[in-house]
Structures are given as structure tokens and as C-alpha cells.
Design a protein around this motif. Structure first.
Motif, PDB file in Angstrom:
ATOM      1  N   GLN A   1      -3.001   0.354  -3.932  1.00 44.54           N
ATOM      2  CA  GLN A   1      -2.804  -0.965  -3.352  1.00 44.54           C
ATOM      3  C   GLN A   1      -2.506  -1.975  -4.443  1.00 44.54           C
ATOM      4  OE1 GLN A   1      -5.825  -2.088  -0.571  1.00 44.54           O
ATOM      5  NE2 GLN A   1      -4.712  -3.886   0.117  1.00 44.54           N
TER       6      GLN A   1
ATOM      7  N   VAL B   1       0.859  -1.177   0.000  1.00 42.79           N
ATOM      8  CA  VAL B   1       0.000   0.000   0.000  1.00 42.79           C
ATOM      9  C   VAL B   1       0.898   1.231   0.000  1.00 42.79           C
ATOM     10  CG1 VAL B   1      -1.755   1.335   1.237  1.00 42.79           C
ATOM     11  CG2 VAL B   1      -1.856  -1.176   1.246  1.00 42.79           C
TER      12      VAL B   1
ATOM     13  N   THR C   1      -4.441   6.708  -2.459  1.00 34.55           N
ATOM     14  CA  THR C   1      -3.937   5.477  -1.865  1.00 34.55           C
ATOM     15  C   THR C   1      -3.929   4.391  -2.927  1.00 34.55           C
ATOM     16  OG1 THR C   1      -4.838   6.074   0.301  1.00 34.55           O
ATOM     17  CG2 THR C   1      -4.240   3.758  -0.040  1.00 34.55           C
TER      18      THR C   1
ATOM     19  N   LYS D   1       0.788   5.608  -0.222  1.00 37.04           N
ATOM     20  CA  LYS D   1      -0.071   6.789  -0.140  1.00 37.04           C
ATOM     21  C   LYS D   1       0.658   7.985  -0.712  1.00 37.04           C
ATOM     22  CE  LYS D   1      -3.066   5.383   3.628  1.00 37.04           C
ATOM     23  NZ  LYS D   1      -3.807   5.792   4.838  1.00 37.04           N
TER      24      LYS D   1
END
Lengths: 114, 113
Positions: B64, B55, B62, B57
Motif C-alpha cells: 500500500q 494497493v 499486499t 497484491k
């Protein structure tokens, strides 16, 4: 730094005409690429080069040719233009190669074949 | 033929809403990149993810990478008009020579004030 520079930005061709899209980069990247972008289709790889003097076909090479005589320049040649070649063409370069390094793109060349 | 399917293809939302863009494939990728493209410009890299489950940011964005490295998502919190653009995912298949990138078809995002 200018990054990746493409010319021309816009061009209209008649069926059967030929032209060259110019691409130059000033980042001393070994890897260079030509993509075409059609609406809703993402980017398709036409040709790529891993260094001066070395070129190879991508996913959609038919109707195109390339050369790589210097590290900086990677022109794309369209022979006998067809309406199917109407598209936006992007040149890109990379230091590490696709998938491992960032691709730096030019602003694109919009080509219309009538 | 390896494919990366992005969904949705078009998304029009109001400023302040949240959204998620999905990028799915049946193939395993060694890495996956997300690019953003504004009209009349070339794509610009946002992020590269390389580890399953990773993950990352980037401010309100965000990213993933799926555990099996076959899919990825981009989540934007409190979208702003400046987020408007075409979002492209691109996967590098380790089985292909040179790790050629495969691009999804893109998600056109419009954020209205």
C-alpha cells in the motif's frame, strides 16, 4: 541472458591498496549504478551513469572513481583502500532510470579492508 | 537529508503468521518500490507503487502507498519459510534531479517452519 555480472565476488585488501570492481550488463541498459550496503544501513548510492561517457556522484562518492566507456561496462575503482570501505558492493542497471524503472542488481562483491 | 525509516528492523515469526512492514518518511515520493534480497544475492524488485492510496497484491503480499505518498506498507499473509529475506523499500523523490532512489535500512524477516 546473464543480466548484471560483478567480479570479484570476494576480495581482501590491505589498507592503502587499490583495486577495481568490474560490472557488466548485457541488457543494453543506459542507466548503471554502484551501491554499497552496510548492515542496518540499506543501500547507499556511490556513483551512477546515464549513458556511455557520462558519470555523476551519488550520496557517498569519496574514495571511489568510475568510468563508463561502453554501455555494457561500469567499473568502480577504489584508490587507497581504507577500513571504512569494507562493505558489500552492488552494481545495478535500469532501462528507465531510478524510480521509474526496475533496478537489476548483480550478486554483489564483498570487500574487506584490513 | 531525506530518510526512509523502515520498521521493524528485525522480525522473527512462525510459519502461518501474518506480518506488516512499514516504510515511513516526512518527504513526498513520486513512486516507491519494494525489493526482496536473499543472502548472497542482489535485491529483486517486488512491486512499484506510484499513486497515493494505491494497493497492489502479489499472491500473499499486499503493498500500500499512503494517500500523501510519504509512507508505504507491506503485508504478508500466512508467511512461509520461503518469505525469509531482507525487505527494502526505496522511494524516488521527484524534487531530486533524475528521481534518485532513497533506500530504507531494510527489514530482516525470518519465518520459521
Amino acid at each position: 541472458n546473464a543480466g548484471v555480472t560483478q567480479t570479484p565476488k570476494f576480495r581482501i585488501l590491505k589498507i592503502g591498496q587499490s583495486m577495481t570492481l568490474q560490472c557488466t550488463q548485457d541488457m543494453n541498459h543506459n542507466y548503471m549504478y554502484w551501491y554499497r550496503q552496510d548492515p542496518g544501513m540499506g543501500l547507499k548510492l556511490i556513483y551512477y551513469s546515464v549513458g556511455a561517457g557520462i558519470t555523476d556522484k551519488g550520496e557517498v562518492p569519496n574514495g571511489y572513481n568510475v568510468s563508463r566507456s561502453t554501455t555494457e561496462d561500469f567499473p568502480l575503482r577504489l584508490e587507497l583502500a581504507a577500513p571504512s570501505q569494507t562493505s558489500v558492493y552492488f552494481c545495478a542497471s535500469s532501462y528507465l532510470g531510478e524510480g521509474t524503472g526496475e533496478l537489476f542488481f548483480g550478486e554483489g562483491s564483498r570487500l574487506t579492508v584490513l | 537529508t531525506q530518510l526512509l525509516e523502515q520498521s521493524p528492523q528485525f522480525l522473527s515469526i512462525q510459519e502461518g503468521e501474518n506480518l506488516t512492514v512499514y516504510c515511513n518518511s516526512s518527504s513526498v515520493f513520486s513512486s516507491l518500490q519494494w525489493y526482496r534480497q536473499e543472502p548472497g544475492e542482489g535485491p529483486v524488485l517486488l512491486v512499484t507503487v506510484v499513486t497515493g492510496g494505491e494497493v497492489k497484491k502479489l499472491k500473499r503480499l499486499t503493498f500500500q502507498f499512503g494517500d500523501a505518498r510519504k509512507d508505504s506498507s507491506l503485508h504478508i499473509t500466512a508467511a512461509q519459510p520461503g518469505d525469509t529475506g531482507l525487505y527494502l523499500c526505496a522511494g524516488a523523490n521527484a524534487d531530486n534531479q533524475g528521481g534518485k532512489l532513497i533506500f530504507g535500512q531494510g527489514t530482516e524477516l525470518s519465518v520459521k517452519p
